[in-house]
Motif scaffolding. Structure first.
Motif, PDB file in Angstrom:
ATOM      1  N   ALA A  87      34.013  73.775  -0.166  1.00 22.97           N
ATOM      2  CA  ALA A  87      33.444  72.717  -1.008  1.00 22.97           C
ATOM      3  C   ALA A  87      34.238  71.423  -0.872  1.00 22.97           C
ATOM      4  CB  ALA A  87      33.409  73.164  -2.465  1.00 22.97           C
ATOM      5  N   GLU A  88      35.540  71.523  -0.832  1.00 19.02           N
ATOM      6  CA  GLU A  88      36.369  70.324  -0.693  1.00 19.02           C
ATOM      7  C   GLU A  88      36.183  69.689   0.681  1.00 19.02           C
ATOM      8  OE1 GLU A  88      38.938  67.426  -2.199  1.00 19.02           O
ATOM      9  OE2 GLU A  88      37.714  68.964  -3.145  1.00 19.02           O
ATOM     10  N   ARG A 130      32.878  67.965   0.578  1.00 21.02           N
ATOM     11  CA  ARG A 130      32.996  66.760  -0.246  1.00 21.02           C
ATOM     12  C   ARG A 130      33.584  65.600   0.563  1.00 21.02           C
ATOM     13  NH1 ARG A 130      36.270  63.767  -3.385  1.00 21.02           N
ATOM     14  NH2 ARG A 130      38.147  64.905  -2.882  1.00 21.02           N
ATOM     15  N   HIS A 131      34.651  65.879   1.289  1.00 21.08           N
ATOM     16  CA  HIS A 131      35.271  64.831   2.115  1.00 21.08           C
ATOM     17  C   HIS A 131      34.313  64.341   3.197  1.00 21.08           C
ATOM     18  CE1 HIS A 131      39.405  64.588   0.662  1.00 21.08           C
ATOM     19  NE2 HIS A 131      39.320  65.874   0.399  1.00 21.08           N
ATOM     20  N   ALA A 188      31.489  62.232   1.588  1.00 22.44           N
ATOM     21  CA  ALA A 188      32.033  60.946   1.155  1.00 22.44           C
ATOM     22  C   ALA A 188      32.258  60.022   2.347  1.00 22.44           C
ATOM     23  CB  ALA A 188      33.340  61.164   0.393  1.00 22.44           C
ATOM     24  N   VAL A 225      31.675  60.790  -4.674  1.00 16.12           N
ATOM     25  CA  VAL A 225      31.349  62.218  -4.609  1.00 16.12           C
ATOM     26  C   VAL A 225      32.501  62.969  -5.285  1.00 16.12           C
ATOM     27  CG1 VAL A 225      30.739  64.157  -3.107  1.00 16.12           C
ATOM     28  CG2 VAL A 225      30.162  61.828  -2.414  1.00 16.12           C
ATOM     29  N   GLU A 285      32.515  65.926  -6.838  1.00 23.34           N
ATOM     30  CA  GLU A 285      32.579  67.387  -6.760  1.00 23.34           C
ATOM     31  C   GLU A 285      31.455  67.933  -5.886  1.00 23.34           C
ATOM     32  OE1 GLU A 285      32.717  71.260  -9.732  1.00 23.34           O
ATOM     33  OE2 GLU A 285      32.027  69.357 -10.526  1.00 23.34           O
ATOM     34  N   VAL A 286      31.752  69.035  -5.217  1.00 26.74           N
ATOM     35  CA  VAL A 286      30.755  69.816  -4.488  1.00 26.74           C
ATOM     36  C   VAL A 286      30.970  71.265  -4.900  1.00 26.74           C
ATOM     37  CG1 VAL A 286      29.990  70.635  -2.230  1.00 26.74           C
ATOM     38  CG2 VAL A 286      30.642  68.254  -2.520  1.00 26.74           C
ATOM     39  N   ARG A 287      29.878  71.940  -5.202  1.00 28.47           N
ATOM     40  CA  ARG A 287      29.949  73.366  -5.534  1.00 28.47           C
ATOM     41  C   ARG A 287      29.170  74.140  -4.482  1.00 28.47           C
ATOM     42  NH1 ARG A 287      28.813  73.037 -11.977  1.00 28.47           N
ATOM     43  NH2 ARG A 287      30.732  71.927 -12.498  1.00 28.47           N
ATOM     44  N   ILE A 322      25.859  68.883  -4.395  1.00 31.05           N
ATOM     45  CA  ILE A 322      26.729  67.724  -4.268  1.00 31.05           C
ATOM     46  C   ILE A 322      26.495  66.810  -5.466  1.00 31.05           C
ATOM     47  CG2 ILE A 322      27.323  65.743  -2.828  1.00 31.05           C
ATOM     48  CD1 ILE A 322      26.144  67.410  -0.448  1.00 31.05           C
ATOM     49  N   TYR A 323      27.542  66.610  -6.247  1.00 32.74           N
ATOM     50  CA  TYR A 323      27.461  65.750  -7.424  1.00 32.74           C
ATOM     51  C   TYR A 323      27.877  64.349  -7.012  1.00 32.74           C
ATOM     52  CZ  TYR A 323      26.837  69.996 -10.052  1.00 32.74           C
ATOM     53  OH  TYR A 323      26.329  71.182 -10.523  1.00 32.74           O
ATOM     54  N   ASP A 325      26.384  63.278 -11.385  1.00 31.65           N
ATOM     55  CA  ASP A 325      27.559  63.813 -12.067  1.00 31.65           C
ATOM     56  C   ASP A 325      27.566  63.286 -13.496  1.00 31.65           C
ATOM     57  OD1 ASP A 325      29.928  65.110 -12.565  1.00 31.65           O
ATOM     58  OD2 ASP A 325      31.164  63.536 -11.688  1.00 31.65           O
TER      59      ASP A 325
END
Length: 139
Positions: free
Chosen positions: A23-24, A27-28, A31, A51, A53-55, A65-66, A110
């Motif tokens: 998820a991280e 996210r990167h 973004a 961005v 957070e990503v779950r 993706i929030y 988000d």
């Protein structure tokens, strides 16, 4: 020797270590894609999109993706534009993140910023201030 998975071995924060790590990484990558302006959409141009957070789903095939546009304006327009460009963004994500399958992606606004602001306003109400001041007078 077979591997045994324990049911309660999830990491704090909502997922396994692998889910959190992937998820991280996602996210990167998202973004970076958004910061570069790779998705050419008039509704995305002129917006700086965060961005936070990503779950990932447990099978790593779905990424939620929030996102939050800077200043919190035009959130619905931005999310709709991201949904329209989902196929392109998923392809870019597949090139940048080394996974067996490129995850399906969905975008959500988000709400944490709104919730934090609501709590902050609540803490500034006269009733709460009175209770905080009475607690400090007793000690």
């Amino acid at each position: 020797m077979p591997r045994h998975h324990q049911k309660g071995s999830a990491a704090p924060g909502g997922g396994s270590q692998r889910q959190l790590r992937v998820a991280e990484t996602v996210r990167h990558a998202v973004a970076e894609i958004l910061a570069q302006g790779s998705a050419h959409d008039p509704d995305l141009e002129g917006h700086i999109i965060t961005v936070p957070e990503v779950r990932m789903s447990p099978d790593l095939k779905l990424a939620t993706i929030y996102v939050m546009p800077l200043g919190g304006r035009d959130t619905e327009t931005v999310v709709a534009a991201l949904e329209r460009n989902k196929k392109f963004l998923r392809g870019e994500l597949a090139r940048r993140v080394n996974l067996k399958f490129a995850p399906d992606i969905r975008f959500r606004v988000d709400e944490r910023f709104d919730e934090a602001e609501r709590i902050e306003k609540l803490l500034r109400t006269p009733e709460v201030q009175r209770d905080l001041n009475s607690d400090s007078d007793e000690t």
